[in-house]
Every structure is written in C-alpha cells, then in structure tokens.
Design a protein around this motif. Structure first.
Motif, PDB file in Angstrom:
ATOM      1  N   GLN A 110       0.776  -1.367   0.029  1.00  0.00           N
ATOM      2  CA  GLN A 110       0.073   0.061   0.070  1.00  0.00           C
ATOM      3  C   GLN A 110       0.901   1.352  -0.012  1.00  0.00           C
ATOM      4  O   GLN A 110       1.840   1.342   0.526  1.00  0.00           O
ATOM      5  N   GLY A 111       0.632   2.071  -0.859  1.00  0.00           N
ATOM      6  CA  GLY A 111       1.021   3.557  -0.803  1.00  0.00           C
ATOM      7  C   GLY A 111       2.534   3.413  -1.522  1.00  0.00           C
ATOM      8  O   GLY A 111       3.275   2.461  -1.869  1.00  0.00           O
ATOM      9  N   GLY A 112       2.971   4.476  -1.719  1.00  0.00           N
ATOM     10  CA  GLY A 112       4.414   4.763  -2.375  1.00  0.00           C
ATOM     11  C   GLY A 112       4.697   3.769  -3.669  1.00  0.00           C
ATOM     12  O   GLY A 112       3.951   3.805  -4.524  1.00  0.00           O
ATOM     13  N   SER A 113       5.851   3.409  -3.735  1.00  0.00           N
ATOM     14  CA  SER A 113       6.283   2.810  -4.990  1.00  0.00           C
ATOM     15  C   SER A 113       6.685   1.318  -4.507  1.00  0.00           C
ATOM     16  O   SER A 113       7.856   0.807  -5.299  1.00  0.00           O
ATOM     17  N   GLY A 114       6.003   0.781  -3.704  1.00  0.00           N
ATOM     18  CA  GLY A 114       6.447  -0.654  -3.255  1.00  0.00           C
ATOM     19  C   GLY A 114       6.794  -1.573  -4.262  1.00  0.00           C
ATOM     20  O   GLY A 114       5.872  -1.611  -5.144  1.00  0.00           O
ATOM     21  N   SER A 115       7.860  -2.204  -4.290  1.00  0.00           N
ATOM     22  CA  SER A 115       8.339  -3.233  -5.200  1.00  0.00           C
ATOM     23  C   SER A 115       8.893  -4.408  -4.583  1.00  0.00           C
ATOM     24  O   SER A 115       9.710  -4.178  -3.746  1.00  0.00           O
ATOM     25  N   ILE A 116       8.302  -5.580  -5.000  1.00  0.00           N
ATOM     26  CA  ILE A 116       9.059  -6.729  -4.529  1.00  0.00           C
ATOM     27  C   ILE A 116       9.982  -7.273  -5.503  1.00  0.00           C
ATOM     28  O   ILE A 116       9.699  -7.500  -6.758  1.00  0.00           O
ATOM     29  N   ASN A 117      11.293  -7.567  -4.832  1.00  0.00           N
ATOM     30  CA  ASN A 117      12.192  -7.866  -5.845  1.00  0.00           C
ATOM     31  C   ASN A 117      12.473  -9.268  -5.828  1.00  0.00           C
ATOM     32  O   ASN A 117      12.909  -9.877  -6.968  1.00  0.00           O
ATOM     33  N   ALA A 118      12.295  -9.965  -4.960  1.00  0.00           N
ATOM     34  CA  ALA A 118      12.382 -11.373  -4.577  1.00  0.00           C
ATOM     35  C   ALA A 118      11.691 -11.851  -3.354  1.00  0.00           C
ATOM     36  O   ALA A 118      11.510 -11.241  -2.681  1.00  0.00           O
ATOM     37  N   LEU A 119      11.267 -13.103  -3.620  1.00  0.00           N
ATOM     38  CA  LEU A 119      10.600 -13.544  -2.654  1.00  0.00           C
ATOM     39  C   LEU A 119      10.691 -15.087  -2.445  1.00  0.00           C
ATOM     40  O   LEU A 119      11.067 -15.796  -3.624  1.00  0.00           O
ATOM     41  N   ALA A 120      10.586 -15.927  -1.345  1.00  0.00           N
ATOM     42  CA  ALA A 120      10.803 -17.129  -1.108  1.00  0.00           C
ATOM     43  C   ALA A 120       9.922 -17.782   0.018  1.00  0.00           C
ATOM     44  O   ALA A 120       9.839 -16.976   0.886  1.00  0.00           O
ATOM     45  N   LEU A 121       9.099 -18.983  -0.623  1.00  0.00           N
ATOM     46  CA  LEU A 121       8.059 -19.367   0.125  1.00  0.00           C
ATOM     47  C   LEU A 121       8.524 -20.710   0.471  1.00  0.00           C
ATOM     48  O   LEU A 121       9.001 -21.343  -0.293  1.00  0.00           O
ATOM     49  N   ALA A 122       8.456 -21.092   1.964  1.00  0.00           N
ATOM     50  CA  ALA A 122       8.812 -22.268   2.415  1.00  0.00           C
ATOM     51  C   ALA A 122       7.817 -22.875   3.227  1.00  0.00           C
ATOM     52  O   ALA A 122       7.466 -22.172   4.288  1.00  0.00           O
ATOM     53  N   SER A 123       7.677 -24.331   3.279  1.00  0.00           N
ATOM     54  CA  SER A 123       6.759 -24.736   4.366  1.00  0.00           C
ATOM     55  C   SER A 123       7.744 -25.491   5.542  1.00  0.00           C
ATOM     56  O   SER A 123       8.724 -25.711   5.346  1.00  0.00           O
TER      57      SER A 123
END
Length: 147
Positions: A110-123
């Motif tokens: 929300q708001g601004g210019s938030g950018s997701i550059n990398a993500l890792a989902l682990a169980s």
C-alpha cells in the motif's frame, strides 16, 4: 529476482496499491521472505507498507531482518513500512499458518512505490514429521552398525 529499476512486482496504479496472490497453498505453517525496494526515483519520498492476509490464514507474524539506512524501516505488528525508492530496501520474513488445502495468500502493498524484488516461500515441517525422519535415520544407522 527483479530488475534494478523497479522490481518483479510493483504498483502501477495511481495510489500505488497492489495485491499479489499465491494460490492453492496446502495446510501447514509457512515462512515467506521478501526483498522489497526500488532502484530509481519513482515515488521518491513515499512510504510503502507490506502485509499479508487471506481467508484461512492465521497467526501472522513478521520480522524485519535487514534494511538500508535510508529506508527508515519500521515494523508494526505484521506490517512493515519504509521508503523503498532510490536504492533503499528492506528484507522481511513472515511466518503464518494455513488452515486448509487450497488456501489463497494475499501479499498487500500500500502506498508509495513498493516493489517486491525477490521472495521465497517455504513450508515449515511439522515436529512430528521431523521426529519421524530422525527416527528413520537412527534406525538406518543402527542397522548399518550391526552389519
């Protein structure tokens, strides 16, 4: 990984808000680690907030693992906020529970210019599963020792 100018996912709407959904999660406990930031001046001076939600998602907690000095990063409950522009960045890890198979997780910016550059989902393995694995390993070692 994303590109240095904007990131993999970023808000292009007038208010900078966006939602990224991860579908069909299985029941269990997960960790989600995200690197958020932007390499250019788009939205300079605006803060971005990141949070998680979804039906069947519970026990959400967050930790602010690392961040650049210029981000002014803060953690309020499970919401991380900071200036993620002009090379500023944050690394955040969320831990959460999924109640049932087929659950959808929503990542909110929300708001601004938030950018997701990398993500890792682990169980995260359940303690019983880990214990069973150790028991099996112990049995194999005992069998090998006797042979």
């Amino acid at each position: 990984t994303g590109n240095p100018m904007g990131g993999v996912i970023n808000g292009n709407s007038a208010n900078g808000n966006f939602t990224m959904s991860l579908n069909n999660l299985s029941a269990g406990t997960y960790t989600l680690t995200m690197l958020v930031g932007r390499g250019n001046n788009y939205g300079a001076g605006n803060t971005s907030s990141f949070s998680l939600d979804g039906t069947g998602i519970s026990n959400i907690s967050a930790s602010l693992d690392d961040y650049s000095t210029g981000s002014g990063a803060t953690l309020n409950g499970a919401t991380v906020t900071g200036n993620t522009h002009t090379g500023d960045w944050m690394v955040v890890t969320y831990t959460f529970d999924v109640a049932a198979d087929g659950t959808q997780l929503n990542i909110q910016s929300q708001g601004g210019s938030g950018s997701i550059n990398a993500l890792a989902l682990a169980s995260v393995p359940e303690p019983a599963t880990a214990s069973l694995g150790l028991l099996g390993l112990g049995a194999l070692l005992m069998r090998r020792k006797r042979a």
